[in-house]
Design an enzyme around this catalytic site. Structure first.
Site, PDB file in Angstrom:
ATOM      1  N   HIS A 175      21.509  27.803  80.397  1.00 51.64           N
ATOM      2  CA  HIS A 175      22.250  27.519  81.629  1.00 51.64           C
ATOM      3  C   HIS A 175      21.678  26.229  82.218  1.00 51.64           C
ATOM      4  CE1 HIS A 175      23.461  31.937  82.769  1.00 51.64           C
ATOM      5  NE2 HIS A 175      24.536  31.277  82.382  1.00 51.64           N
ATOM      6  N   CYS A 269      18.142  31.768  89.509  1.00 51.64           N
ATOM      7  CA  CYS A 269      19.120  32.710  88.950  1.00 51.64           C
ATOM      8  C   CYS A 269      19.407  33.853  89.920  1.00 51.64           C
ATOM      9  CB  CYS A 269      18.606  33.310  87.644  1.00 51.64           C
ATOM     10  SG  CYS A 269      18.250  32.131  86.360  1.00 51.64           S
TER      11      CYS A 269
HETATM   12  N1  ARG Z   1      20.074  37.634  80.996  1.00 49.65           N
HETATM   13  C1  ARG Z   1      20.902  36.736  81.756  1.00 49.65           C
HETATM   14  C2  ARG Z   1      21.862  36.008  80.840  1.00 49.65           C
HETATM   15  O1  ARG Z   1      21.473  35.675  79.749  1.00 49.65           O
HETATM   16  C3  ARG Z   1      20.065  35.788  82.530  1.00 49.65           C
HETATM   17  C4  ARG Z   1      20.855  34.919  83.480  1.00 49.65           C
HETATM   18  C5  ARG Z   1      20.016  33.959  84.226  1.00 49.65           C
HETATM   19  N2  ARG Z   1      20.739  33.314  85.225  1.00 49.65           N
HETATM   20  C6  ARG Z   1      20.772  31.994  85.439  1.00 49.65           C
HETATM   21  N3  ARG Z   1      21.393  31.564  86.491  1.00 49.65           N
HETATM   22  N4  ARG Z   1      20.264  31.153  84.608  1.00 49.65           N
HETATM   23  O2  ARG Z   1      22.982  35.750  81.159  1.00 49.65           O
END
Ligand code: ARG
Length: 283
Positions: A175, A269
């Site tokens: 991300h 996150c």
């Molecule tokens: N386990 C989640 C996923 O892989 C983690 C998300 C983390 N969020 C973020 N905004 N980077 O989607």
């Protein structure tokens, strides 16, 4: 261009955030390289760490709203992924992985129930502020792992801001908010190794004075940070970044949310910014 020195006075702006308590947090599937379902997780510990973050935001003078966690959606704690909210307009996420698709209706309903007049369900995959980061009048938009490139035009149309596409190339930084953080309306920090050569060129051109993170600071999720313009809340292990921020007149505040890192998430996150409608100049 020389960077801003620490004698600059920075102004914090009170923010409005949405968070989700990790009541049902666990790692029972793997959709990013940090998630290992064979490693145990401690939900109570995750809740305790998250509560410290929540309390910190309140202590800093921010408003924090909460969305009810849904059983069976262990990643819902990562509220940043639920939507992108600009000028009161809401673009709801459309998750890439089936494990998380159930979160989108919960977020859409939360915004509708609170009377947001424009709640848009997305046509293309986008994971909210995981991949859309607002820097002043511009939105930096990640793609490569989760958010569909075609979603960027949709975001520009719905949210009414210029969208700049950035391509992520390292699966650990899946991300945009794992590789880049917004510090103020004009400043960012990022990890160069997470971006394609073309996107790196774009970042260098737009933000020649950005704070650059080392591989070590990126690997402890140091870029998964939340700034109010002066105070920058980030994982406490990112000591190099904290020092660089201090040198530029920011006030880094380290927190420990390592239990959530087992799911590949950290401070940013957990935090979705709710940007309200602003008074515009003119008529
Ligand atoms: N386990 C989640 C996923 O892989 C983690 C998300 C983390 N969020 C973020 N905004 N980077 O989607």
């Amino acid at each position: 261009m020389p960077h801003v020195s620490s004698d600059v006075t920075r102004t914090a702006r009170p923010r409005h955030y949405l968070m989700c308590r990790p009541t049902h947090f666990t790692v029972d599937y793997s959709i990013n390289p940090w998630m290992d379902p064979t490693k145990p997780t401690d939900t109570d510990f995750a809740i305790a760490q998250w509560e410290q973050l929540h309390t910190l935001f309140l202590r800093l003078g921010h408003t924090v709203e909460l969305i009810e966690p849904v059983p069976g959606l262990p990643d819902m704690v990562f509220a940043a992924n639920g939507a992108t909210v600009v000028d009161g307009r809401v673009l709801v996420a459309c998750f890439h992985h089936p494990e998380r698709t159930g979160e989108a209706p919960a977020y859409a309903e939360w915004f509708r129930a609170r009377g947001y007049p424009q709640v848009h369900r997305a046509e293309f995959s986008n994971e909210g502020e995981g991949d859309y980061l607002v820097v002043g009048e511009r939105i930096l938009a990640g793609t490569g792992f989760r958010t569909d490139r075609r979603a960027h035009a949709e975001a520009q149309r719905v949210l009414g801001r210029e969208v700049v596409t950035l391509e992520l190339v390292d699966p650990r930084y899946y991300h945009l908010d794992t590789a880049l953080a917004v510090l103020s309306d004009t400043e960012i920090m990022y990890y160069p190794g997470a971006f394609s050569a073309g996107s790196l060129g774009t970042l260098e051109e737009l933000y020649p004075d950005a704070v650059l993170a080392t591989a070590e600071d990126a690997a402890v999720f140091g870029l998964n940070a939340v700034s109010d313009g002066r105070r920058v809340v980030l994982p406490e292990a990112a000591v190099g970044l904290a020092e660089a921020l201090r040198e530029r007149g920011f006030e880094p505040i380290g927190v420990d949310v390592t239990e959530l890192l087992k799911a590949g998430g950290s401070v940013k996150c957990c935090t979705l910014e709710l940007r309200g409608a602003r008074a515009r100049a003119g008529c």
